[in-house]
Design a protein around this motif. Sequence first.
Motif, PDB file in Angstrom:
ATOM      1  N   PRO A   5     -13.116   1.122   4.456  1.00 39.74           N
ATOM      2  CA  PRO A   5     -12.244   0.544   3.433  1.00 39.74           C
ATOM      3  C   PRO A   5     -12.140   1.433   2.189  1.00 39.74           C
ATOM      4  O   PRO A   5     -13.003   2.272   1.913  1.00 39.74           O
ATOM      5  CB  PRO A   5     -12.943  -0.774   3.083  1.00 39.74           C
ATOM      6  N   VAL A   6     -11.080   1.203   1.437  1.00 38.08           N
ATOM      7  CA  VAL A   6     -10.971   1.724   0.078  1.00 38.08           C
ATOM      8  C   VAL A   6     -11.352   0.573  -0.847  1.00 38.08           C
ATOM      9  O   VAL A   6     -10.932  -0.566  -0.649  1.00 38.08           O
ATOM     10  CB  VAL A   6      -9.542   2.205  -0.220  1.00 38.08           C
ATOM     11  N   HIS A   7     -12.152   0.869  -1.856  1.00 39.63           N
ATOM     12  CA  HIS A   7     -12.683  -0.173  -2.725  1.00 39.63           C
ATOM     13  C   HIS A   7     -12.008  -0.097  -4.095  1.00 39.63           C
ATOM     14  O   HIS A   7     -11.907   0.975  -4.701  1.00 39.63           O
ATOM     15  CB  HIS A   7     -14.198  -0.017  -2.857  1.00 39.63           C
ATOM     16  N   LEU A   8     -11.567  -1.246  -4.560  1.00 40.93           N
ATOM     17  CA  LEU A   8     -10.868  -1.360  -5.847  1.00 40.93           C
ATOM     18  C   LEU A   8     -11.737  -2.161  -6.799  1.00 40.93           C
ATOM     19  O   LEU A   8     -12.091  -3.312  -6.517  1.00 40.93           O
ATOM     20  CB  LEU A   8      -9.521  -2.052  -5.638  1.00 40.93           C
ATOM     21  N   PHE A   9     -12.092  -1.554  -7.936  1.00 38.19           N
ATOM     22  CA  PHE A   9     -13.054  -2.156  -8.858  1.00 38.19           C
ATOM     23  C   PHE A   9     -12.409  -2.564 -10.173  1.00 38.19           C
ATOM     24  O   PHE A   9     -11.423  -1.985 -10.621  1.00 38.19           O
ATOM     25  CB  PHE A   9     -14.200  -1.176  -9.142  1.00 38.19           C
ATOM     26  N   ASP A  10     -13.069  -3.545 -10.815  1.00 33.61           N
ATOM     27  CA  ASP A  10     -12.592  -4.113 -12.066  1.00 33.61           C
ATOM     28  C   ASP A  10     -13.030  -3.313 -13.285  1.00 33.61           C
ATOM     29  O   ASP A  10     -12.707  -3.675 -14.407  1.00 33.61           O
ATOM     30  CB  ASP A  10     -13.101  -5.544 -12.208  1.00 33.61           C
ATOM     31  N   ILE A  90      -8.383  -2.682   2.018  1.00 30.33           N
ATOM     32  CA  ILE A  90      -8.678  -2.574   0.588  1.00 30.33           C
ATOM     33  C   ILE A  90      -9.624  -3.716   0.233  1.00 30.33           C
ATOM     34  O   ILE A  90      -9.295  -4.889   0.456  1.00 30.33           O
ATOM     35  CB  ILE A  90      -7.404  -2.659  -0.263  1.00 30.33           C
ATOM     36  N   VAL A  91     -10.780  -3.384  -0.321  1.00 33.00           N
ATOM     37  CA  VAL A  91     -11.738  -4.390  -0.758  1.00 33.00           C
ATOM     38  C   VAL A  91     -11.699  -4.458  -2.277  1.00 33.00           C
ATOM     39  O   VAL A  91     -11.992  -3.469  -2.956  1.00 33.00           O
ATOM     40  CB  VAL A  91     -13.166  -4.083  -0.277  1.00 33.00           C
ATOM     41  N   ALA A 116       4.294  -4.840   3.721  1.00 32.25           N
ATOM     42  CA  ALA A 116       4.648  -6.153   4.249  1.00 32.25           C
ATOM     43  C   ALA A 116       3.447  -6.891   4.825  1.00 32.25           C
ATOM     44  O   ALA A 116       3.444  -8.126   4.885  1.00 32.25           O
ATOM     45  CB  ALA A 116       5.722  -6.004   5.324  1.00 32.25           C
ATOM     46  N   ALA A 117       2.441  -6.159   5.275  1.00 32.32           N
ATOM     47  CA  ALA A 117       1.270  -6.794   5.901  1.00 32.32           C
ATOM     48  C   ALA A 117      -0.012  -6.195   5.327  1.00 32.32           C
ATOM     49  O   ALA A 117      -0.714  -5.432   5.998  1.00 32.32           O
ATOM     50  CB  ALA A 117       1.319  -6.616   7.414  1.00 32.32           C
ATOM     51  N   PRO A 118      -0.323  -6.527   4.076  1.00 30.70           N
ATOM     52  CA  PRO A 118      -1.500  -5.924   3.442  1.00 30.70           C
ATOM     53  C   PRO A 118      -2.805  -6.383   4.083  1.00 30.70           C
ATOM     54  O   PRO A 118      -2.951  -7.554   4.452  1.00 30.70           O
ATOM     55  CB  PRO A 118      -1.407  -6.414   1.993  1.00 30.70           C
ATOM     56  N   LEU A 119      -3.729  -5.439   4.233  1.00 26.35           N
ATOM     57  CA  LEU A 119      -5.068  -5.737   4.741  1.00 26.35           C
ATOM     58  C   LEU A 119      -6.027  -5.652   3.551  1.00 26.35           C
ATOM     59  O   LEU A 119      -6.501  -4.579   3.194  1.00 26.35           O
ATOM     60  CB  LEU A 119      -5.459  -4.742   5.837  1.00 26.35           C
ATOM     61  N   VAL A 120      -6.254  -6.785   2.917  1.00 26.84           N
ATOM     62  CA  VAL A 120      -7.024  -6.832   1.674  1.00 26.84           C
ATOM     63  C   VAL A 120      -8.063  -7.939   1.764  1.00 26.84           C
ATOM     64  O   VAL A 120      -7.782  -9.032   2.268  1.00 26.84           O
ATOM     65  CB  VAL A 120      -6.107  -7.082   0.455  1.00 26.84           C
ATOM     66  N   SER A 121      -9.246  -7.655   1.263  1.00 23.93           N
ATOM     67  CA  SER A 121     -10.289  -8.679   1.153  1.00 23.93           C
ATOM     68  C   SER A 121     -10.838  -8.670  -0.263  1.00 23.93           C
ATOM     69  O   SER A 121     -10.649  -7.712  -1.020  1.00 23.93           O
ATOM     70  CB  SER A 121     -11.402  -8.448   2.172  1.00 23.93           C
TER      71      SER A 121
END
Length: 278
Positions: A5-10, A90-91, A116-121
């Motif tokens: 995954p690619v990780h997205l942080f706050d 994407i996490v 159109a079909a995001p894979l996000v958690s």
Amino acid sequence: MPDRPVHLFDGDSAALTFRETDIPSAGSIVWRDVLYEGPRSTDIPPSEADLRSRARYLADTYGESFDQTLRSLSRQYESLKAVASGKNEIVCWFDACLFDQSMLVHVLACIARWTAAPLVSLVCPFTFPGHPRFNGLGELTAPELATLYPDRTPLSPKAFEFAVRADRCFALRDPQSLSTLASSFCAELPYVAPAAQRLLAEIPSDRTALGRLETIALEAIREGADTFPAVFSATAKKDTPPQYWGDSQLQNTLRSLARKKRISLGERILPLDFPQKS
């Protein structure tokens, strides 16, 4: 690698701690913007003119370089678009507070615009064992952070639809829109509605002309806090977790308070330079 995954942080704190874990990763993005403040367009993604307006506000408010701020904002959107267009999961690692929830729904709205079909958690704990006043991911150690990854929540199309509506409400920031959002519910994004409620509480009341953060900061000062660290500590104790504000947000609140109440807080409480909290 597609299976990483690619990780997205706050913010930077959790992102730095994440590097000490063994969680699979194909890279990371750190999002930096105070999206519940200042001028915002409802357009997704924002135009170049919108980004320039946003960068000017952030630079002027937080004492940063306009050019550097604009480059940083532009890179955020470019990186997110590239990741959203790929095949990696994407996490999103975000806190349950106003600061993070307003960012979260915005990035989800952008992702939904680009694919159109995001894979996000999502990883978004409200509490954590051993942290009685848990304020967010930045408080955790690397081993503690790692325990959250296996239980991340996959986000459905309904969650993205909710995020798009919520982002518009945060961008408009009018009481009616926020009230509607505050009374809404999304099981996958349960902390968005409380964040909207907190933003409503920051609208100055008719009786005192103060928002909630201004009110509790003034209480801290009247009770004897006479330096910025003391005001920060006392105000934090008066507030309820998760705390959405840091040093720079409280500093701006104190300046607003001084103007409204026509009081001089002095350089011990309003120093020319103060530590920044990521």
